[in-house]
Design an enzyme around this catalytic site. Sequence first.
Site, PDB file in Angstrom:
ATOM      1  CB  SER A  60      -0.901   0.009   1.230  1.00 36.15           C
ATOM      2  OG  SER A  60      -1.602   1.227   1.309  1.00 36.15           O
ATOM      3  CG  HIS A  73      -3.929  -1.646  -1.842  1.00 32.31           C
ATOM      4  ND1 HIS A  73      -4.972  -2.458  -2.257  1.00 32.31           N
ATOM      5  CD2 HIS A  73      -4.442  -0.825  -0.897  1.00 32.31           C
ATOM      6  CE1 HIS A  73      -6.068  -2.149  -1.572  1.00 32.31           C
ATOM      7  NE2 HIS A  73      -5.766  -1.152  -0.747  1.00 32.31           N
ATOM      8  CG  ASP A  92      -5.542   2.438   0.308  1.00 36.60           C
ATOM      9  OD1 ASP A  92      -6.431   1.615   0.030  1.00 36.60           O
ATOM     10  OD2 ASP A  92      -4.561   2.182   1.026  1.00 36.60           O
ATOM     11  CG  MET A 148      -8.627   7.181   1.443  1.00 39.78           C
ATOM     12  SD  MET A 148      -7.809   7.249   3.055  1.00 39.78           S
ATOM     13  CE  MET A 148      -6.890   5.702   3.012  1.00 39.78           C
ATOM     14  CG  HIS A 190      -9.475   0.094  -1.293  1.00 42.27           C
ATOM     15  ND1 HIS A 190      -8.989  -0.047  -0.006  1.00 42.27           N
ATOM     16  CD2 HIS A 190     -10.828   0.029  -1.187  1.00 42.27           C
ATOM     17  CE1 HIS A 190     -10.002  -0.172   0.830  1.00 42.27           C
ATOM     18  NE2 HIS A 190     -11.122  -0.125   0.135  1.00 42.27           N
ATOM     19  CG  MET A 211     -11.391   3.154   1.095  1.00 41.37           C
ATOM     20  SD  MET A 211     -10.209   3.117   2.462  1.00 41.37           S
ATOM     21  CE  MET A 211      -8.686   3.157   1.522  1.00 41.37           C
ATOM     22  CG  MET A 237     -11.643  -2.546   4.582  1.00 39.94           C
ATOM     23  SD  MET A 237     -10.030  -2.153   3.849  1.00 39.94           S
ATOM     24  CE  MET A 237      -9.299  -1.101   5.110  1.00 39.94           C
ATOM     25  CG  ASP A 240      -5.836  -2.602   3.346  1.00 34.90           C
ATOM     26  OD1 ASP A 240      -4.879  -2.421   4.122  1.00 34.90           O
ATOM     27  OD2 ASP A 240      -6.235  -1.730   2.549  1.00 34.90           O
ATOM     28  N   GLY A 273       1.392  -2.067   4.305  1.00 37.53           N
ATOM     29  CA  GLY A 273       1.938  -0.734   4.091  1.00 37.53           C
ATOM     30  C   GLY A 273       3.176  -0.489   4.915  1.00 37.53           C
ATOM     31  CB  SER A 274       3.603   0.740   8.390  1.00 35.37           C
ATOM     32  OG  SER A 274       2.718  -0.188   8.984  1.00 35.37           O
TER      33      SER A 274
END
Length: 225
Positions: A11, A36, A38, A40, A69, A71, A140, A178, A200-201
Amino acid sequence: MFKIDIKIAPSVLACDLSALADESIKVYEAGAHMLHLDVMDGHFVPNITFGAPVIKTLRKKLPILFDVHLMISKPYDYIKDFADAGADIITFHLEAESPAEETISLIKSFGKKVGISIKPNTPATEVFKYLPHIDMVLVMSVEPGFGGQSFIEGSIDKIREIRKEAARLGLDTDIQVDGGIDDKTVRLVSEAGANVFVAGSYIFKDDYKKAIDLLIKNAEEAKSL
């Protein structure tokens, strides 16, 4: 019996966004299967990221599969924008305001794969009727909106339910998870039936290749149990 491949989807929300293209290339070269992305809108979730223009620019830089994705509150209104920008998979939320059936059909009309995502409080059964018409379910395992959250263990049973129903229908649906994915939680969700892992992190904090390789290794080991 279907062979369901394990896939790692870093991500980019967790990367150094000032070097988005370089960071994306690095994880691609480190063995990621998809990227990925995101999106938003600050309304459906309490955060704002980037939109189709950024994805379109990034698309020119690398050949990896783009896992977008959405959102956002009204995904139907923006499907064409993201399809034209270069998305390969477009995932929208079942909880969004757009009608699911029409949104699925529109995504398919652009030749793209379809994903449906559900938040932690949405029961797994809500996606069952859509399984024959989509390519992926995104579960999620944190509340959507921000990276770095802790894994919600209730998502494990939800993944197991969806995999069981997909198998009953004779489908090799991808189940993506995720939120809070690392070398430990990947084992739990892989054993439950997930096969696409958004991290991600965990990936972007240090050695990208080492992190991706360990996620794959641990997921494969858990799936063989």
